[in-house]
Design a protein around this motif. Structure first.
Motif, mmCIF file in Angstrom:
data_model
loop_
_atom_site.group_PDB
_atom_site.id
_atom_site.type_symbol
_atom_site.label_atom_id
_atom_site.label_comp_id
_atom_site.label_asym_id
_atom_site.label_seq_id
_atom_site.Cartn_x
_atom_site.Cartn_y
_atom_site.Cartn_z
ATOM 1 N N LEU A 40 0.830 -1.205 0.000
ATOM 2 C CA LEU A 40 0.000 0.000 0.000
ATOM 3 C C LEU A 40 0.866 1.258 0.000
ATOM 4 O O LEU A 40 0.468 2.293 0.521
ATOM 5 N N SER A 41 2.052 1.173 -0.616
ATOM 6 C CA SER A 41 2.967 2.319 -0.512
ATOM 7 C C SER A 41 2.395 3.569 -1.165
ATOM 8 O O SER A 41 2.678 4.678 -0.724
ATOM 9 N N HIS A 122 -14.018 0.515 3.350
ATOM 10 C CA HIS A 122 -13.066 1.275 4.163
ATOM 11 C C HIS A 122 -12.822 2.618 3.487
ATOM 12 O O HIS A 122 -13.101 2.768 2.303
ATOM 13 N N CYS A 153 -11.389 -4.146 7.513
ATOM 14 C CA CYS A 153 -10.629 -3.480 6.448
ATOM 15 C C CYS A 153 -10.026 -2.119 6.817
ATOM 16 O O CYS A 153 -8.892 -1.840 6.431
ATOM 17 N N SER A 156 -6.213 -1.466 7.775
ATOM 18 C CA SER A 156 -5.046 -1.604 6.895
ATOM 19 C C SER A 156 -4.682 -0.320 6.159
ATOM 20 O O SER A 156 -3.660 -0.283 5.482
ATOM 21 N N PHE A 157 -5.501 0.728 6.264
ATOM 22 C CA PHE A 157 -5.273 1.913 5.441
ATOM 23 C C PHE A 157 -4.961 3.144 6.285
ATOM 24 O O PHE A 157 -5.803 3.617 7.043
ATOM 25 N N PRO A 263 1.710 -1.237 9.886
ATOM 26 C CA PRO A 263 1.935 -2.321 8.947
ATOM 27 C C PRO A 263 3.344 -2.218 8.364
ATOM 28 O O PRO A 263 3.622 -1.384 7.532
#
Lengths: 290, 120
Positions: A40-41, A122, A153, A156-157, A263
């Protein structure tokens, strides 16, 4: 020096050209590229951009996450009343559909931007970035981001927030942190909500809920409150006040902070920023047994 | 099912890498995904063909390598493999531990097909 006879191969670079090396090229032209970059870079890059926006205006951004119906909007309504005249607040609301939550916030006299995600479960940094175009950051002390109700979800963001607050309502069961470890591990603060209902729920123990949070190696404070009836709200408001002060001091020193969510760590993010490309050279080596 | 979003982000990275190396195709992609990343490997594998369709990565094989959850105790220094919802130190019981592995969500390796791979 050439690639034909191998005269450019030295003991120093030989490992790069061997089958596990970065520059290995199989006889049939296949190339293996080692990357070691967070999946998720791109999201993380935009989240850092959002965070820089918040910091440049001294705004504290707080991401609220919980399952649907844990009382995020009710908490915001009570928070707006408690901080009325003291803090300037705006809210970004995330839901699959409807403007309902944004309307509830606006009814309290606070600006709110509704993001309707359609079917997305999300918020991500891009959606928040787009919503920020409708937010007057220079006139704010706190921006709340009410994430989509979901204990999976959203964890993770990274959105660019400074703090993650996770709500667990007492109607849900005190073992939620054990069932959803990824989410609860991301908490900077856990709020046990609707505690006025504890009188009629004999199977929820706030102590047990806190033990499940500690089992995730989390040092996040666990605060019990009832947004509707009032008890515990003073601790939450006190936490917010001290966070706003701490954030202003950080910004004055030219610093920022990321929430507990981690993460794969800050180092990968930095590797991406510096290397701007594929972080294989800068990222840590694969972990043993990984 | 945020795995589709994760796959779309993955495809963007792979397409960039393929372009850098002037690749004509992608043979295999290797990810490293731990249980604390919040991403489910089986769902990634399901979502991948949809995200890859119409890109240079269409038809590539996606392999997802797992990693054990390990923690290191900040109090006693003990390092151990633990369940994802039990991150306390199994030796001394302290909750002040750091996760050493198990939270990765990484693109580890991409195997590309370059022009010289095509039959002459």
């Amino acid at each position: 020096m050439c690639d034909t006879c191998g005269c450019n191969v030295t003991p120093g670079n030989r490992h790069l050209l061997e089958p596990e090396g970065k520059l290995y090229r199989a006889p049939d032209g296949r190339v293996a590229v080692h990357v070691l970059q967070g999946l998720l870079s791109e999201n993380d890059r935009l989240a850092a951009h959002n965070r820089a926006h918040f910091d440049s205006h001294g705004v504290l951004a707080v991401n609220l996450m919980s399952s649907p119906g844990a009382g995020k909007t009710a908490l915001l309504e009570a928070t707006i009343s408690a901080l009325s005249g003291e803090m300037r607040i705006a809210v970004v609301e995330g839901d699959l559909e409807t403007e309902n939550d944004a309307e509830r916030i606006r009814a309290r006299g606070v600006p709110a931007v509704q993001i309707c995600t359609g079917s997305a479960c999300h918020l991500d940094a891009h959606m928040v970035h787009d919503a920020l175009h409708q937010v007057d950051l220079p006139g704010l002390d706190i921006l709340f981001i009410e994430n989509v109700g979901n204990l999976v979800c959203p964890a993770s963001f990274d959105l660019g927030q400074h703090r993650n607050v996770i709500l667990l309502s007492v109607t849900e069961g005190d073992d939620k942190p054990a069932k959803y470890p990824v989410m609860f591990r991301a908490a900077d603060l856990v709020l046990l909500t609707k505690t006025d209902l504890l009188a009629v729920l004999d199977d929820f123990s706030p102590e047990r809920a806190e033990r499940h949070v500690r089992a995730l190696a989390s040092e996040a404070p666990v605060v019990s409150l009832s947004a509707r009836k009032g008890p515990g709200m003073d601790r939450w408001i006190g936490w917010l006040r001290s966070e706003v002060t701490a954030h202003r001091e950080r910004v004055a020193r030219g610093e920022t902070r990321r929430p507990a969510i981690q993460p794969d760590g800050e180092h990968l993010h930095q590797a991406h920023e510096q290397g701007h490309g594929h972080a294989g050279r800068l990222a840590p080596p694969p972990r043993p047994g990984g | 099912m945020h795995e589709l979003s994760v796959c779309q982000a993955l495809i963007e990275q792979v397409v960039d890498i393929a372009r850098e190396h002037r690749a004509t195709g992608v043979e295999r992609i290797l990810l490293r995904v731990g249980p604390l990343s919040g991403v489910e490997p089986a769902l990634l594998t399901t979502a991948f063909p949809m995200a890859a369709a119409g890109t240079v990565a269409e038809g590539a094989r996606l392999d997802v390598e797992g990693s054990p959850v390990t923690v290191r105790c900040r109090t006693c220094g003990h390092e151990a493999e633990v369940p994802p919802n039990r991150l306390v130190c199994p030796a001394c019981g302290d909750y002040r531990t750091e996760v050493r592995s198990g939270d990765e969500m990484l693109l580890a390796r991409v195997e590309l097909i370059t022009a010289s791979a095509a039959p002459a």
